[in-house]
Design a protein around this motif. Structure first.
Motif, PDB file in Angstrom:
ATOM      1  N   SER A   4       0.948  -1.234  -0.032  1.00 39.31           N
ATOM      2  CA  SER A   4      -0.088  -0.105   0.166  1.00 39.31           C
ATOM      3  C   SER A   4       1.161   1.227  -0.003  1.00 39.31           C
ATOM      4  O   SER A   4       0.540   2.257  -0.657  1.00 39.31           O
ATOM      5  N   ALA A   7       1.948   1.636  -3.352  1.00 41.69           N
ATOM      6  CA  ALA A   7       0.955   2.342  -4.201  1.00 41.69           C
ATOM      7  C   ALA A   7       0.882   3.708  -4.055  1.00 41.69           C
ATOM      8  O   ALA A   7       0.619   4.482  -4.932  1.00 41.69           O
ATOM      9  N   THR A  11       1.157   6.774  -6.791  1.00 39.37           N
ATOM     10  CA  THR A  11       0.190   7.761  -7.058  1.00 39.37           C
ATOM     11  C   THR A  11       0.675   9.233  -6.608  1.00 39.37           C
ATOM     12  O   THR A  11       0.432  10.163  -7.300  1.00 39.37           O
ATOM     13  N   TYR A  15       1.071  12.800  -8.820  1.00 43.36           N
ATOM     14  CA  TYR A  15       0.759  14.227  -8.228  1.00 43.36           C
ATOM     15  C   TYR A  15       1.796  15.167  -8.000  1.00 43.36           C
ATOM     16  O   TYR A  15       1.733  16.135  -8.350  1.00 43.36           O
ATOM     17  N   ILE A 211      -9.575  11.369 -16.983  1.00 44.08           N
ATOM     18  CA  ILE A 211      -8.879  11.492 -15.413  1.00 44.08           C
ATOM     19  C   ILE A 211      -8.123  12.407 -14.950  1.00 44.08           C
ATOM     20  O   ILE A 211      -7.534  12.763 -14.121  1.00 44.08           O
ATOM     21  N   THR A 214      -8.838  14.622 -12.105  1.00 45.12           N
ATOM     22  CA  THR A 214      -8.630  13.933 -10.904  1.00 45.12           C
ATOM     23  C   THR A 214      -7.203  14.481 -10.537  1.00 45.12           C
ATOM     24  O   THR A 214      -6.478  14.931  -9.494  1.00 45.12           O
ATOM     25  N   LEU A 215      -6.450  14.220 -11.674  1.00 39.79           N
ATOM     26  CA  LEU A 215      -4.789  14.719 -11.521  1.00 39.79           C
ATOM     27  C   LEU A 215      -4.700  16.153 -11.126  1.00 39.79           C
ATOM     28  O   LEU A 215      -3.886  16.486 -10.333  1.00 39.79           O
ATOM     29  N   ALA A 246      -3.234   6.513   0.451  1.00 41.37           N
ATOM     30  CA  ALA A 246      -3.262   5.065   0.359  1.00 41.37           C
ATOM     31  C   ALA A 246      -3.339   4.270   1.732  1.00 41.37           C
ATOM     32  O   ALA A 246      -4.352   3.556   1.808  1.00 41.37           O
ATOM     33  N   ASN A 249      -7.016   4.734   2.740  1.00 38.56           N
ATOM     34  CA  ASN A 249      -7.905   3.811   2.323  1.00 38.56           C
ATOM     35  C   ASN A 249      -7.479   2.294   2.692  1.00 38.56           C
ATOM     36  O   ASN A 249      -8.553   1.393   3.105  1.00 38.56           O
ATOM     37  N   LEU A 250      -6.369   1.887   3.269  1.00 36.04           N
ATOM     38  CA  LEU A 250      -5.901   0.885   3.816  1.00 36.04           C
ATOM     39  C   LEU A 250      -6.491   0.514   5.042  1.00 36.04           C
ATOM     40  O   LEU A 250      -7.110  -0.635   5.568  1.00 36.04           O
ATOM     41  N   ILE A 252      -8.456   2.815   7.372  1.00 34.91           N
ATOM     42  CA  ILE A 252      -9.755   3.243   7.864  1.00 34.91           C
ATOM     43  C   ILE A 252     -10.969   2.662   6.757  1.00 34.91           C
ATOM     44  O   ILE A 252     -11.880   2.015   7.476  1.00 34.91           O
ATOM     45  N   GLY A 253     -10.529   2.673   5.549  1.00 31.72           N
ATOM     46  CA  GLY A 253     -11.521   2.053   4.629  1.00 31.72           C
ATOM     47  C   GLY A 253     -11.586   2.731   3.265  1.00 31.72           C
ATOM     48  O   GLY A 253     -10.858   3.903   3.119  1.00 31.72           O
ATOM     49  N   PRO A 254     -11.996   1.888   2.300  1.00 35.53           N
ATOM     50  CA  PRO A 254     -11.878   2.610   0.909  1.00 35.53           C
ATOM     51  C   PRO A 254     -12.794   3.822   0.826  1.00 35.53           C
ATOM     52  O   PRO A 254     -13.679   3.920   1.523  1.00 35.53           O
ATOM     53  N   ASN A 255     -12.282   4.631  -0.011  1.00 34.73           N
ATOM     54  CA  ASN A 255     -13.003   6.093  -0.076  1.00 34.73           C
ATOM     55  C   ASN A 255     -12.578   7.094   0.970  1.00 34.73           C
ATOM     56  O   ASN A 255     -13.256   7.954   1.019  1.00 34.73           O
ATOM     57  N   ASP A 258      -9.859  10.157   0.206  1.00 33.85           N
ATOM     58  CA  ASP A 258     -10.114  11.665  -0.350  1.00 33.85           C
ATOM     59  C   ASP A 258     -10.165  12.512   0.964  1.00 33.85           C
ATOM     60  O   ASP A 258      -9.659  13.742   0.895  1.00 33.85           O
TER      61      ASP A 258
END
Lengths: 285, 406
Positions: A4, A7, A11, A15, A211, A214-215, A246, A249-250, A252-255, A258
């Motif tokens: 993660s 990953a 990303t 950025y 995309i 978002t970028l 990342a 997301n890992l 706490i949870g997906p989504n 942000d």
């Protein structure tokens, strides 16, 4: 966990590269080019065409850089050059250029996402996690360009002239520096940079016109978190928010990625508005 | 000279006034009894944005069917005309555009194509129903299939329940007991989780982990890794657009998940995943596709398949004839329902649709036929596979049809 983090660094590198691109025109021409991420995607699509034509990788990068430079120069001529100075109208016109580029890329290459595969992406095991080879290349690119441009801006005559132009256009003109050419060169350089990194970014995200928004947003957050105008700050801001996203997301949870990124962004704006390593500017009112 | 100029100006003003008067008349898009010769279809879809390719697919199929129906006399003598209104696949914009259309003062369309995503359809239905506008869409969220609340809306695609029948059969056949899910964080994703959970319970399996992703995310490695952490026997995933599909497959490779079988859903199957993912990423993966989209399947009549395949190939649509097939069926179903109506108005067709039985060999998707009923405004189809078959994700589209590649 380590996968993660890799990953997140991948990303985050994307950025960072977007934030570096923003800084190139910002520190040279005083313009925040919101269409930069779209030019990156143009580079990705050029790579798709290059791969289909069987071009060697080195030539694909050169063609993508040249196309990126041409697109950015055209943008400077059409969306920036004739605007009144000091009113920040370019914030609107570069968003307009971004919309035009989304439409143009969709028209030329189609709106379907396309794979960019310059070389195989079999993951590598590193420090107990897995990372795609392209992720490491993006990370290296973010570090090399970030540090390189930081040194260029602070140690070379052209870099200092650019900073001078961004800080005080009139004073720069009085010193005999051709600010129009400086602006064109800044846009061409940022376009070439966008074209150059486009194939690498496209390998991670696929080549798709949509995309870019978002970028653009995440790159903007990286820019402000690190400190506007600081290339070293762009590296810290970009990689930082990539890893935070990342891990959120890992763990706490997906989504939640942000939410975490925007929470950090707000905290930095409140506590240190000039960014982590930016400098506070005085403005006479 | 002065007088000459005055006369010229007066004539000019009169001409402009006459033109303005003409242009202020409603556009020639009448509806219902007053319809002078057109059956107007308004597609409110994301003509631009991430689902633009999907919208183009449906439009192509609808136009191909409209051309065939028009050749045979149209809808009760009225030629079908299709207009596309871009909502960027955004439910808010869909509502705004629909309200603009209804309040424009012009005659209303006979049929509304209400969005590509379930979120768009669900947003538009509360406006469409009081206006008594016939609407259709391929969206499949179960909340949409509510004839009591939305009597004028009909689906054309199989529900997730039908689509996933073939997936559930695979779970049983392969003896999968733990199923991991990676689905979009939208209404369709919720429905997929609900439907697959029911199927898993029936076959004695369990959902070991569910991860939802943001369609605008740059990288899904972490989400895929979380699914793998639940130690599933198989992973199920789906996407609402082509870009997420490519990133899901990329994440599968990076997260080291290629050893765990993957079943990709309807959304991915419709998009030729080999186009946006590498061979490694699509290995050990299957996806459900309509049998009519497979080369040599011969489940649909050539007279239907040939014009659609030709139009799709000419347009260069990369996802094959799945999307166009949906649009194609939609228009032909409307034509079929109109046969029993007096004048083919939207309201009359809506009434006829409620009891419509589409015969065998009429629909390209469901060659055995299907029906609507007062209880279900989604197609009720025959068989236990929903007209679908699982094929390897690495299969390629050639001449708009799937060529199976192991």
């Amino acid at each position: 966990m380590i996968t993660s983090i890799w990953a997140g660094l991948t990303t985050g590198s994307i950025y960072t590269l977007i934030a570096i691109g923003y800084n190139i025109t910002l520190t040279t021409a005083g313009v925040l080019n919101f269409a930069f991420a779209n030019i990156v995607m143009v580079g990705a699509f050029v790579a798709v065409t290059g791969i289909a034509m069987g071009l060697p990788i080195w030539l694909i990068f050169i063609v993508a850089a040249v196309v990126g430079a041409l697109v950015a120069t055209a943008e400077e001529r059409v969306a920036v050059r004739f605007l009144p100075k000091g009113q920040h109208a370019e914030l609107i016109t570069t968003i307009g250029a971004s919309t035009v580029l989304i439409g143009a890329t969709a028209l030329i290459w189609g709106s379907t996402a396309q794979r960019v595969e310059l070389f195989p992406q079999n993951p590598i095991s590193l420090f107990g996690g897995q990372v795609a080879p392209n992720g490491l290349i993006l990370l290296a690119a973010a570090l090399i360009f970030g540090l390189g441009l930081h040194l260029f801006n602070t140690r070379t005559k052209y870099g200092l002239a650019s900073l001078a132009h961004a800080a005080d256009r009139e004073a720069t003109m009085l010193r005999g520096i051709n600010v129009r050419w400086l602006s064109i060169i800044a846009f061409a350089a940022s376009g070439a940079f966008a074209g150059l990194i486009g194939p690498l970014v496209g390998m991670s995200t696929t080549a798709t016109p949509f995309i870019a928004i978002t970028l653009a947003i995440k790159g903007f957050i990286a820019l402000y978190c690190g400190g506007v105008g600081s290339q070293a700050g762009a590296v810290i801001g970009g990689l930082g928010i990539g890893v935070i996203e990342a891990l959120a997301n890992l763990l706490i949870g997906p989504n939640y990625g942000d939410f975490a990124v925007f929470a950090v962004f707000l905290a930095i704006l409140l506590i240190r508005p000039q960014g982590l390593i930016g400098t506070r500017m005085l403005r006479s009112v | 000279m002065k007088r000459h100029v005055t006369i010229t100006a007066a004539v000019g003003i009169a001409a402009v006034a006459a033109l303005a008067a003409c242009s202020s008349q409603p556009a020639a898009t009448p509806s219902g009894e007053a319809n002078g010769g057109t059956f107007r279809v308004a597609m409110i879809v994301g003509q631009t944005g991430p689902l633009a390719a999907t919208a183009a697919d449906f439009q192509l199929g609808m136009q191909t069917a409209a051309d065939l129906v028009n050749k045979e006399g149209g809808i009760k003598g009225k030629k079908i005309v299709i207009d596309v209104i871009d909502d960027k696949s955004d439910p808010t914009q869909a509502v705004t555009k629909l309200q603009g259309l209804i309040n424009s003062g012009e005659e209303q369309p006979d049929l509304i194509y209400a969005g590509i995503t379930s979120s768009e359809t669900l947003a538009m239905l509360p406006i469409l129903t009081p206006a008594k506008l016939l609407s259709m869409s391929q969206t499949t969220n179960v909340q949409i299939n509510d004839p009591a609340q939305y009597p004028y809306h009909f689906g054309i695609s199989p529900t997730n329940e039908d689509t996933l029948k073939v997936v559930a059969n695979e779970f049983k056949e392969k003896g999968y007991k733990k199923i991991g899910m990676l689905v979009p964080g939208d209404a369709n994703g919720d429905d997929l989780v609900k439907t697959l959970t029911n199927y898993a319970k029936k076959s004695g399996a369990e959902i070991s982990g569910v991860e939802k992703y943001d369609a605008n995310g740059v990288d899904y490695t972490v989400q895929y890794q979380r699914v793998l952490n639940s130690k599933p026997d198989v992973v199920f995933t789906d996407a609402s657009g082509p870009a997420p599909a490519g990133r899901i497959f990329q994440a599968r490779v990076t997260a080291g998940g290629t050893d765990v079988p993957l079943i990709a859903g309807n959304g991915i199957a419709g998009q030729n995943p080999g186009k946006s993912a590498s061979a490694d990423a699509v290995a050990n993966c299957t996806m459900p596709v309509f049998k009519f989209t497979i080369e040599g399947s011969k489940v649909a009549a050539d007279s239907l398949l040939d014009p659609l395949t030709k139009a799709t190939t000419e347009k260069g649509q990369t996802g094959g004839i799945f999307g166009p097939g949906i649009g194609f069926d939609l228009i032909r179903v409307i034509a079929k329902a109109s046969e029993s109506t007096k004048s083919g108005t939207g309201e009359q067709i809506a009434k006829a649709m409620g009891t419509l039985k589409v015969p065998a060999d009429y629909s390209i998707q469901y060659p055995d036929g299907f029906s609507y009923s007062a209880e279900s405004h989604f197609p009720t189809i025959k068989g236990d596979t929903g007209g679908k078959e699982l094929i390897p994700c690495g299969s390629t589209v050639e001449n708009s049809l799937w060529k199976i590649t192991e």
